[in-house]
Structure formats: C-alpha cells, structure tokens
Design an enzyme around this catalytic site. Structure first.
Site, mmCIF file in Angstrom:
data_model
loop_
_atom_site.group_PDB
_atom_site.id
_atom_site.type_symbol
_atom_site.label_atom_id
_atom_site.label_comp_id
_atom_site.label_asym_id
_atom_site.label_seq_id
_atom_site.Cartn_x
_atom_site.Cartn_y
_atom_site.Cartn_z
ATOM 1 N N ARG A 95 0.741 -1.256 -0.125
ATOM 2 C CA ARG A 95 0.071 -0.371 0.035
ATOM 3 C C ARG A 95 0.975 1.187 0.009
ATOM 4 N NH1 ARG A 95 -0.899 5.002 2.466
ATOM 5 N NH2 ARG A 95 -0.475 4.068 4.416
ATOM 6 N N ASP A 96 1.660 1.642 1.007
ATOM 7 C CA ASP A 96 2.328 2.659 1.193
ATOM 8 C C ASP A 96 3.588 2.520 0.201
ATOM 9 O OD1 ASP A 96 3.008 5.211 2.219
ATOM 10 O OD2 ASP A 96 3.781 4.357 4.207
ATOM 11 N N HIS A 98 7.184 4.547 12.339
ATOM 12 C CA HIS A 98 7.040 4.635 10.851
ATOM 13 C C HIS A 98 8.231 5.541 10.417
ATOM 14 C CE1 HIS A 98 4.716 4.198 6.994
ATOM 15 N NE2 HIS A 98 5.411 5.195 6.679
ATOM 16 N N HIS A 111 10.819 7.045 7.406
ATOM 17 C CA HIS A 111 11.268 7.036 6.049
ATOM 18 C C HIS A 111 12.748 7.456 6.054
ATOM 19 C CE1 HIS A 111 7.248 7.561 3.644
ATOM 20 N NE2 HIS A 111 6.950 7.376 4.866
ATOM 21 N N CYS A 158 5.611 9.968 -0.514
ATOM 22 C CA CYS A 158 4.249 10.689 -0.238
ATOM 23 C C CYS A 158 3.861 11.515 -1.335
ATOM 24 C CB CYS A 158 4.501 11.230 1.256
ATOM 25 S SG CYS A 158 2.720 12.160 1.520
ATOM 26 N N ASN A 161 9.900 4.361 2.385
ATOM 27 C CA ASN A 161 10.069 3.832 4.026
ATOM 28 C C ASN A 161 11.198 3.106 3.991
ATOM 29 O OD1 ASN A 161 7.044 4.198 4.831
ATOM 30 N ND2 ASN A 161 6.799 3.268 2.806
#
Length: 307
Positions: free
Chosen positions: A17-18, A207, A209, A240, A249
C-alpha cells in the site's frame, strides 16, 4: 546504564500500500497479488494491502477490491480508508482492520484532504467510533509527527494531542510517522518515550522514512525506549504524494537483517522477502538499490536465513 531491548519485534509490511501508492508506473493487479502472497510467505502476520481512496487522486489503488478479494486471510490485513466514502467501500468487503490517517500539520492536511487538522479530526473521530462499534480493528496513522514539508518542525505537544484524540475515539493502534525522514534518534527517543507514558494501553508503531539515511538509527533509538512494532517496506518502496522529496519507507530487508543480527527475533525469512522484491522490481519506474539488496545480489549464499 543497561538498556533491555525486546526479544521479539513485530514488523508490519507496508510495501503493497504505502510502498506502491506513489509509483509512477501502473503496476498490474496480478503482480500486486503475487507480491503480497510472496510477502505473506515470508512470515508477515500484519500487512497493509491497499487503499480505498479515490482512483482520481491515487490511480495506483483503483484495484483495491480485487486485491482484498484475493489476499485476505487469517492474519491482520489493513486497508487504508481516508474518509467515509472509502469506509463505505470497505464495508462491502470482508476486511476487518482499517487504517485512517491524519497529519499533525495543518498545511499537510490542507494539501492532502483540503482540511485543517481539527476539521479533519472532526470528521474522522466519529467514524472511528462507528467502526469500533462495528468490531473493526482501527489503526490510526499519524503523519508529519516530527516535521512537515511546509511548516518545519512540529511541536511534540501537538503530536501528542492528535494521538490522544484518536485513542479517546477508540483506536487500537497508533502508527506514528516521520513522513519526510528528518527525525534524529534523539527526537525519535523523546517522542516515543512520551507516547509510551501517555498511551501505555495502545499499540505503538514507529514509521520511519529513510530520506536522509536516519531510519535504522531511529529504530534503534525506539527499541531502547520499549517500542517493538515497526512499519517497513520491502525494497524501501514508497514516498508521499503530498510531501515532495520524501523517499521510501525504511527497507524491510535492512531492518530485519539488523534486528536478527542483534539477536532480536522478527519471524521473517529474508530470502523470501527478496523474492518478493525481485518480483515487483520489473514493474516499477526505478531500480531497487537498497544496500541490503546490493549485498544480496552479490552474496546470496552467505545471508543469514530464518527457517
């Protein structure tokens, strides 16, 4: 001072997803499904599968229903639903875990959802309460928890305030993000120390990056203050769409390798993760060049392998 690190760590794989949401190439649905299935075979018990967001804004996620129809199982499978319209679509599936998100920064939320932070929260929090009453597991993703690409450094009290709002609404988990990869280990330690004190009954996930190469150092800082849940993305995929310049990430393979070398169990098979990375790379607009993958390609036979 002796710091006791956790014996086990949970890795939440967010690549499908991300990791893929900001990919320029339209990745075929079948390739996404194969990517997810290979990652599941690597041992992940929690994973972000897709996002029920408008295809107009995130065309990569237009196949969300097909993904969930093919990939749900008895592990915890998150889907992102940013608003009520997305939630209505999720309700038509068998999904049982939903992620919602809000930034700490007013400017970020304005760019992302055309609402300031409090306006966005006034819409999301009643929705969270509804979903909890319906039995869903709720993951609240807190963006720009450290820095914003438009406003700079966030006040730690503002981050705590947003987190508290979601916890009071019933969120089961807070995934707290360094969206543009500017946090230092000192800042990571300070924020997650506060979070563990304020929200001891809530699952806390870090989380990070890796925009400036600080993600592994920040993860180590979080381990030292008791955090044992981390979002990672196979191949370091991600970015993003509303944070220009933010890279992917932190790479799953790098985190798993570091933790296993430290004697911290993840339950993840590195070789299987790399099979998933190998599968998805031909469908991407860029090559995957994480340091671990370079090592993997040169020294496949010498890698530690979880069996």
């Amino acid at each position: 001072m002796i710091v006791l690190l956790p014996e086990n760590v949970s890795i939440i794989e967010v690549g499908p997803r991300d990791g893929l949401q900001n990919e320029a190439n339209q990745v075929p649905t079948e390739a996404k499904i194969q990517f997810i299935q290979l990652l599941k075979g690597a041992g992940f018990n929690e994973m972000e599968l897709t996002s029920f967001v408008s295809p107009k804004w995130v065309p990569q996620m237009k196949d969300a229903t097909e993904i969930t129809d093919s990939c749900l199982d008895d592990t915890r499978n998150f889907v992102l639903a940013p608003n009520r319209k997305g939630v209505e679509r999720v309700r038509l599936t068998d999904v049982s875990a939903i992620a919602v998100f809000a930034g700490v920064s007013n400017s970020f939320n304005q760019k992302n959802s055309n609402r300031k932070t409090d306006e966005l929260l006034s819409e999301l929090l009643p929705l969270v309460q509804e979903l909890k009453n319906e039995g869903y597991f709720i993951r609240a993703c807190i963006s720009t928890a450290f820095y914003c690409p438009y406003e700079g450094k966030m006040d730690i009290e503002d981050t705590i305030r947003v987190c508290k709002k979601f916890v009071e609404a019933g969120a089961d988990e807070l995934s707290v993000a360094d969206t543009i990869g500017m946090a230092t280990p000192e800042e990571a330690s300070a924020l997650f120390t506060r979070l563990t004190k304020e929200f001891s009954s809530t699952l806390l996930t870090a989380h990070f990056h890796d925009t400036r190469g600080m993600a592994l150092a920040n993860i180590y800082a979080c381990l030292q203050v008791g955090i044992s849940r981390f979002d990672t993305s196979a191949g370091g995929l991600g970015g993003c769409p509303f944070a220009k310049g933010a890279t992917g990430n932190v790479a799953t393979e790098s985190v798993v390798y570091m933790l296993e070398r430290m004697g911290i169990s993840t339950g993840i098979n590195l070789a299987e993760v790399m099979k998933a990375v190998d599968l998805i790379e031909p469908h991407l607009s860029r090559s995957i060049t994480t340091p671990f993958r370079s090592l993997y390609l040169k020294e496949k036979e010498s890698l530690p392998n979880k069996t």
